[in-house]
Design a protein around this motif. Structure first.
Motif, short mmCIF file in Angstrom:
data_model
loop_
_atom_site.label_atom_id
_atom_site.label_comp_id
_atom_site.label_asym_id
_atom_site.label_seq_id
_atom_site.Cartn_x
_atom_site.Cartn_y
_atom_site.Cartn_z
N ARG A 146 -21.07 -8.63 13.92
CA ARG A 146 -20.22 -8.45 15.10
C ARG A 146 -18.81 -8.01 14.71
NH1 ARG A 146 -18.97 -13.24 19.58
NH2 ARG A 146 -18.35 -11.85 21.28
N PRO A 147 -18.18 -7.13 15.50
CA PRO A 147 -16.78 -6.78 15.21
C PRO A 147 -15.90 -8.02 15.28
CG PRO A 147 -17.74 -5.24 16.79
CD PRO A 147 -18.72 -6.36 16.63
N ALA A 148 -15.04 -8.21 14.31
CA ALA A 148 -14.21 -9.41 14.26
C ALA A 148 -13.30 -9.51 15.47
CB ALA A 148 -13.40 -9.43 12.98
N GLY A 149 -12.89 -8.37 16.02
CA GLY A 149 -12.01 -8.36 17.18
C GLY A 149 -12.66 -8.93 18.42
N ALA A 150 -13.99 -9.04 18.43
CA ALA A 150 -14.70 -9.57 19.59
C ALA A 150 -14.92 -11.07 19.51
CB ALA A 150 -16.05 -8.86 19.74
N LEU A 151 -14.48 -11.71 18.43
CA LEU A 151 -14.68 -13.14 18.28
C LEU A 151 -13.77 -13.93 19.21
CD1 LEU A 151 -14.88 -13.54 14.38
CD2 LEU A 151 -16.78 -13.53 16.01
N SER A 152 -14.21 -15.14 19.54
CA SER A 152 -13.37 -16.05 20.31
C SER A 152 -12.23 -16.55 19.43
CB SER A 152 -14.19 -17.24 20.80
OG SER A 152 -14.61 -18.03 19.70
N ALA A 153 -11.24 -17.18 20.05
CA ALA A 153 -10.08 -17.68 19.31
C ALA A 153 -10.50 -18.69 18.25
CB ALA A 153 -9.07 -18.31 20.27
N VAL A 154 -11.42 -19.58 18.58
CA VAL A 154 -11.82 -20.61 17.62
C VAL A 154 -12.64 -20.00 16.49
CG1 VAL A 154 -13.94 -21.30 18.84
CG2 VAL A 154 -12.76 -22.94 17.36
N ASP A 155 -13.48 -19.00 16.77
CA ASP A 155 -14.27 -18.36 15.72
C ASP A 155 -13.39 -17.52 14.79
OD1 ASP A 155 -16.65 -19.50 16.39
OD2 ASP A 155 -17.39 -17.82 17.58
N ARG A 156 -12.28 -16.99 15.31
CA ARG A 156 -11.34 -16.27 14.44
C ARG A 156 -10.73 -17.24 13.42
NH1 ARG A 156 -7.98 -11.62 17.64
NH2 ARG A 156 -9.70 -10.73 18.81
N ARG A 157 -10.41 -18.43 13.87
CA ARG A 157 -9.85 -19.41 12.94
C ARG A 157 -10.89 -19.86 11.92
NH1 ARG A 157 -6.83 -18.96 17.08
NH2 ARG A 157 -4.68 -19.69 17.16
N LYS A 158 -12.13 -20.05 12.38
CA LYS A 158 -13.20 -20.38 11.45
C LYS A 158 -13.36 -19.28 10.40
CE LYS A 158 -16.33 -23.11 14.40
NZ LYS A 158 -17.70 -23.11 14.96
N LEU A 159 -13.29 -18.03 10.84
CA LEU A 159 -13.45 -16.90 9.92
C LEU A 159 -12.38 -16.93 8.84
CD1 LEU A 159 -14.80 -14.27 9.07
CD2 LEU A 159 -13.43 -13.08 10.79
N ASN A 160 -11.14 -17.22 9.21
CA ASN A 160 -10.06 -17.27 8.23
C ASN A 160 -10.26 -18.41 7.23
OD1 ASN A 160 -7.15 -15.63 8.85
ND2 ASN A 160 -8.73 -15.51 10.41
N ILE A 161 -10.75 -19.55 7.71
CA ILE A 161 -11.02 -20.67 6.81
C ILE A 161 -12.18 -20.33 5.87
CG2 ILE A 161 -11.80 -23.07 6.70
CD1 ILE A 161 -10.36 -23.50 9.40
N LEU A 162 -13.23 -19.73 6.41
CA LEU A 162 -14.38 -19.36 5.59
C LEU A 162 -14.00 -18.31 4.55
CD1 LEU A 162 -17.16 -19.25 8.33
CD2 LEU A 162 -17.06 -20.82 6.39
N ARG A 163 -13.10 -17.38 4.90
CA ARG A 163 -12.66 -16.38 3.94
C ARG A 163 -11.94 -17.05 2.77
NH1 ARG A 163 -9.84 -11.67 6.70
NH2 ARG A 163 -8.10 -13.10 6.93
N ALA A 164 -11.13 -18.08 3.09
CA ALA A 164 -10.46 -18.83 2.02
C ALA A 164 -11.49 -19.53 1.14
CB ALA A 164 -9.49 -19.83 2.62
N LEU A 165 -12.53 -20.10 1.75
CA LEU A 165 -13.57 -20.77 0.97
C LEU A 165 -14.33 -19.79 0.09
CD1 LEU A 165 -15.05 -23.21 3.66
CD2 LEU A 165 -13.46 -23.75 1.82
N PHE A 166 -14.64 -18.62 0.63
CA PHE A 166 -15.34 -17.59 -0.14
C PHE A 166 -14.52 -17.16 -1.35
CE2 PHE A 166 -16.11 -13.10 -1.13
CZ PHE A 166 -17.47 -13.13 -1.40
#
Length: 512
Positions: A146-166
């Motif tokens: 999915r395009p990242a721009g289409a994510l909900s506000a909470v999923d955008r924050r999850k994505l940033n946390i997961l990127r840090a974990l990766f």
């Protein structure tokens, strides 16, 4: 000696980050002075303080954005002070900013591994990228394609946390991650954080909300005026009053509204047969001097009805009558018409809707009252100066003068300017959408008392907030929304945080 040494080694293994005597000085400004505390491994550590208390400086030093003037930062027992951002990230320390950093046009998978796309020769190995992304996203409902721009506000924050974990993150600093999140989204984010904590990930959690600190954190550190005001390795036993006292440095008597309008208070606003997107309201009345709360899940109609009153959610039908009107008229077709009729709306996003960052404080204060301070198309500078001086003073904006750029103010003082600009229009109805989001406890109390004082002069107020403690303390009546309608009303002693949660936010879960 063996026993004390073993105890010291055990304590060290439990600590991921140790701050010792940390100081940062900019010329004559002491931004941080002799701060010391520890962060446990696999814990969520809250960081609390007023705007300007030193929180940003502290996390910038931890993240490697700046070097300390004095003091030590130890990660896993090794000194790391003075290392740059790249070195700190390589060591596992990541700062996730308040505004999620994503490339909206790229997919979730591409954002997740941004800067670390797997390669095959000179080309990106897209197959391996997607496989690794799916592995990282396992257990979430986020689609890697999915395009990242289409994510909900909470999923955008999850994505940033997961990127840090990766990228190898072990200590993740979250700077006000719940900003712009609903209460439901906040609960989802907190569950996500708890799951990662249980896997050994450590967090520094920055917030202005005491209830968030008490709900999600295992420990807490409070800064005041660049110094350590207090630190507890165990959040148990802390109360919102105690946290507020540490933040402010004095006993805090939280504002509690004494009472609503008189029994025979005249209606300030009445509406009938309102039909708009997500709104079906047959009748609604708010009296002069009354404070009414709107509560409900996203899409329930609470926010949508408030926006329909201001012309932001265009109604297909509906009549409104304000105090002094001879007869009902259609709902305003837009914000200019609403302001002209005496309805003012404070947006939940001051940066997007409330401020013009390039202008001064004074220009922002007078922005909605240009008609009142101009004549024949020309500005009446004397009238504008008088208006600006009045609301600059009444709102207690902390700045040398109104000519200062508004972009230099703290979030709390920016919110005071936004509110002052609306009050300058002399509204009959004031709609406050998340009025204290992202501002510290001292400014929150200033806002509450200012609004309360205005209701004694007849101003009617509608409040939308996800802070249930705030709602319970400042309103006379709460309308609970579901499926576009008002389905329940709470009054007086019925308005408690528990009743609000059950009525407004557990409703959706009970219906599933």
């Amino acid at each position: 000696m063996a026993a004390p040494l073993a105890q010291a080694e055990a304590a060290a293994s439990e600590t991921i980050l140790q701050i010792a005597g940390l100081t940062k000085i900019y010329g004559a400004l002491v931004a941080l002075k002799d701060v010391s505390f520890a962060i446990r491994r696999g814990a969520i550590h809250g960081l609390l303080g007023e705007n300007g208390a030193g929180k940003s400086t502290l996390v910038e030093l931890i993240a490697g954005m700046r070097a300390p003037t004095a003091g030590r930062i130890l990660l896993d027992g090794q000194e790391v002070q003075g290392r740059d951002v790249k070195a700190m990230e390589a060591a596992g320390v990541f700062l996730v900013t308040q505004e999620p950093m994503i490339v909206a046009q790229l997919s979730v998978a591409e954002n997740l591994m941004l800067g670390r796309w797997p390669a095959r020769g000179m080309f990106v190995d897209w197959r391996r990228l997607r496989v690794q992304a799916r592995q990282m996203l396992e257990g979430t409902a986020i689609d890697p394609e999915r395009p990242a721009g289409a994510l909900s506000a909470v999923d955008r924050r999850k994505l940033n946390i997961l990127r840090a974990l990766f990228s190898g993150g072990r200590l993740i600093i979250l700077d006000e991650p719940t900003a712009a999140l609903t209460l439901v989204d906040r609960a989802v984010l907190f569950d996500f954080m708890r799951d990662l904590r249980d896997r050994g990930i450590s967090f520094v959690f920055i917030s202005h909300y005491n209830d968030e600190i008490l709900e999600i954190c295992d420990a807490v550190t409070v800064l005041r005026d660049g110094r350590l005001a207090g630190s507890s390795e165990n959040i148990a036993g802390m109360t919102t009053e105690r946290l507020s006292e540490l933040v402010l440095g004095r006993d805090l008597h939280l504002f509690h509204r004494a009472g609503g309008p008189s029994a025979d208070g005249a209606p300030a606003l009445s509406v009938n047969d309102v039909r708009a997107p997500s709104v079906e309201i047959d009748d609604f009345v708010v009296s002069q001097g009354e404070v009414v709360g709107f509560a409900g899940l996203p899409g329930s109609g609470a926010k949508e009805f408030a926006q329909a009153l201001f012309g932001l959610n265009l109604a297909r039908s509906g009549l409104v009558r304000l105090h002094g009107d001879a007869a009902p008229t259609p709902l305003p077709p837009g914000p200019p018409e609403a302001l002209a009729r005496g309805i003012a709306y404070l947006s939940d996003d001051r940066r997007r809707d409330g401020l013009v960052a390039l202008l001064s404080i004074g220009d922002n204060l007078s922005l909605s009252s240009l008609g009142a301070v101009s004549q024949y198309g020309f500005m009446n500078l004397r009238a504008e100066t008088a208006l600006v001086s009045r609301y600059f003073g009444e709102m207690g904006v902390k700045a040398p003068n109104p000519q200062v750029s508004i972009d230099t103010l703290s979030g709390g003082n920016q919110q005071k300017v936004c509110l002052g600009r609306l009050l300058a229009t002399q509204p009959k109805i004031l709609i406050l959408d998340e009025p204290t989001r992202g501002i510290d406890v001292g400014v929150k109390e200033d806002v509450h008392r200012t609004v309360d004082a205005l209701t004694t002069k007849g101003l009617a107020v509608i409040v939308i907030t996800a802070d249930l403690d705030e709602m319970a303390r400042i309103v006379d009546r709460v309308c609970i929304f579901s499926e576009g309608r008002i389905v329940q009303t709470l009054r007086g002693t019925e308005i408690t945080t528990q009743r609000l949660r059950e009525a407004a936010f557990d409703r959706g879960a009970n219906q599933d």
